[in-house]
Design a protein around this motif. Structure first.
Motif, PDB file in Angstrom:
ATOM      1  N   ASP A  28      36.845  37.922  43.796  1.00 48.16           N
ATOM      2  CA  ASP A  28      37.428  38.715  42.712  1.00 48.16           C
ATOM      3  C   ASP A  28      38.182  39.911  43.315  1.00 48.16           C
ATOM      4  OD1 ASP A  28      38.063  40.295  40.543  1.00 48.16           O
ATOM      5  OD2 ASP A  28      36.060  40.201  39.660  1.00 48.16           O
ATOM      6  N   GLU A  62      39.670  42.367  42.082  1.00 50.01           N
ATOM      7  CA  GLU A  62      39.457  43.653  41.427  1.00 50.01           C
ATOM      8  C   GLU A  62      38.111  44.274  41.802  1.00 50.01           C
ATOM      9  OE1 GLU A  62      40.480  43.498  37.289  1.00 50.01           O
ATOM     10  OE2 GLU A  62      42.361  42.490  37.737  1.00 50.01           O
ATOM     11  N   ARG A  63      37.245  43.516  42.507  1.00 49.46           N
ATOM     12  CA  ARG A  63      35.952  44.052  42.944  1.00 49.46           C
ATOM     13  C   ARG A  63      35.992  44.516  44.401  1.00 49.46           C
ATOM     14  NH1 ARG A  63      30.995  40.542  40.996  1.00 49.46           N
ATOM     15  NH2 ARG A  63      29.964  42.510  41.516  1.00 49.46           N
ATOM     16  N   TYR A  64      37.144  44.439  45.040  1.00 54.88           N
ATOM     17  CA  TYR A  64      37.320  44.863  46.437  1.00 54.88           C
ATOM     18  C   TYR A  64      36.799  46.280  46.650  1.00 54.88           C
ATOM     19  CZ  TYR A  64      40.104  45.532  50.781  1.00 54.88           C
ATOM     20  OH  TYR A  64      40.539  45.771  52.069  1.00 54.88           O
ATOM     21  N   ARG A  74      40.125  51.909  43.999  1.00 55.79           N
ATOM     22  CA  ARG A  74      40.409  50.807  43.061  1.00 55.79           C
ATOM     23  C   ARG A  74      41.246  49.759  43.765  1.00 55.79           C
ATOM     24  NH1 ARG A  74      43.575  55.008  41.775  1.00 55.79           N
ATOM     25  NH2 ARG A  74      45.804  54.673  41.598  1.00 55.79           N
ATOM     26  N   SER A  75      41.310  48.590  43.172  1.00 60.64           N
ATOM     27  CA  SER A  75      42.092  47.497  43.761  1.00 60.64           C
ATOM     28  C   SER A  75      42.614  46.600  42.645  1.00 60.64           C
ATOM     29  CB  SER A  75      41.230  46.684  44.732  1.00 60.64           C
ATOM     30  OG  SER A  75      40.121  46.124  44.065  1.00 60.64           O
ATOM     31  N   PHE A  76      43.692  45.881  42.957  1.00 58.91           N
ATOM     32  CA  PHE A  76      44.251  44.952  41.978  1.00 58.91           C
ATOM     33  C   PHE A  76      45.069  43.896  42.716  1.00 58.91           C
ATOM     34  CE2 PHE A  76      46.365  49.025  42.167  1.00 58.91           C
ATOM     35  CZ  PHE A  76      47.670  48.716  42.505  1.00 58.91           C
ATOM     36  N   PRO A  77      45.177  42.690  42.136  1.00 50.96           N
ATOM     37  CA  PRO A  77      45.924  41.604  42.784  1.00 50.96           C
ATOM     38  C   PRO A  77      47.381  41.988  43.009  1.00 50.96           C
ATOM     39  CG  PRO A  77      44.760  40.803  40.837  1.00 50.96           C
ATOM     40  CD  PRO A  77      44.652  42.297  40.835  1.00 50.96           C
ATOM     41  N   GLN A  78      47.944  41.473  44.103  1.00 51.53           N
ATOM     42  CA  GLN A  78      49.355  41.747  44.378  1.00 51.53           C
ATOM     43  C   GLN A  78      50.160  40.461  44.391  1.00 51.53           C
ATOM     44  OE1 GLN A  78      50.188  43.715  48.073  1.00 51.53           O
ATOM     45  NE2 GLN A  78      52.282  44.135  47.512  1.00 51.53           N
ATOM     46  N   LEU A 135      46.175  41.801  47.969  1.00 50.33           N
ATOM     47  CA  LEU A 135      45.827  42.769  46.936  1.00 50.33           C
ATOM     48  C   LEU A 135      46.222  44.146  47.423  1.00 50.33           C
ATOM     49  CD1 LEU A 135      43.089  44.413  47.970  1.00 50.33           C
ATOM     50  CD2 LEU A 135      41.981  42.339  47.230  1.00 50.33           C
ATOM     51  N   TYR A 162      45.228  48.298  47.217  1.00 49.20           N
ATOM     52  CA  TYR A 162      44.085  49.166  46.941  1.00 49.20           C
ATOM     53  C   TYR A 162      44.471  50.614  47.197  1.00 49.20           C
ATOM     54  CZ  TYR A 162      43.622  49.108  51.974  1.00 49.20           C
ATOM     55  OH  TYR A 162      43.879  49.222  53.312  1.00 49.20           O
TER      56      TYR A 162
END
Length: 101
Positions: A21, A23-25, A34-38, A49, A51
């Protein structure tokens, strides 16, 4: 080059769920806010991703790319942290697969 080993005392399936996941990085990378897919479909090879890391009032953005992924066995990442440098992170589940005939 510094090398650090850390034993994660959890079932491999539980660790895989968290690592799969993007977003759980931030939950398992120290200092990450925080983190989100790239790009791509995490954790396929080449996916990435973005971060954020906070140092005091300053925020740095970084990118992590999947360099090697062998489901149920390996996950190798390359984290680019701009002025903070680059790191290679590898997870080895220690599980061995039994070939099926």
């Amino acid at each position: 080059m510094a090398v650090r080993h850390q034993l994660i005392a959890r079932e491999p399936a539980a660790v895989r769920r968290v690592l799969s996941d993007p977003e759980r990085y931030a939950e398992w990378v120290v200092g990450t806010a925080r983190s989100f897919p790239q790009a791509g479909r995490w954790p396929e090879v080449g996916s990435s991703l973005t971060y954020a890391v906070r140092l005091g009032s300053t925020e740095f953005r970084g990118q992590t790319v999947v360099r090697r992924h062998e489901p149920l066995r390996w996950l190798e990442l390359e984290a680019h942290s701009g002025p903070l440098g680059t790191a290679r992170i590898a997870f080895d589940s220690g599980e061995t697969r039994v070939p099926t005939a």
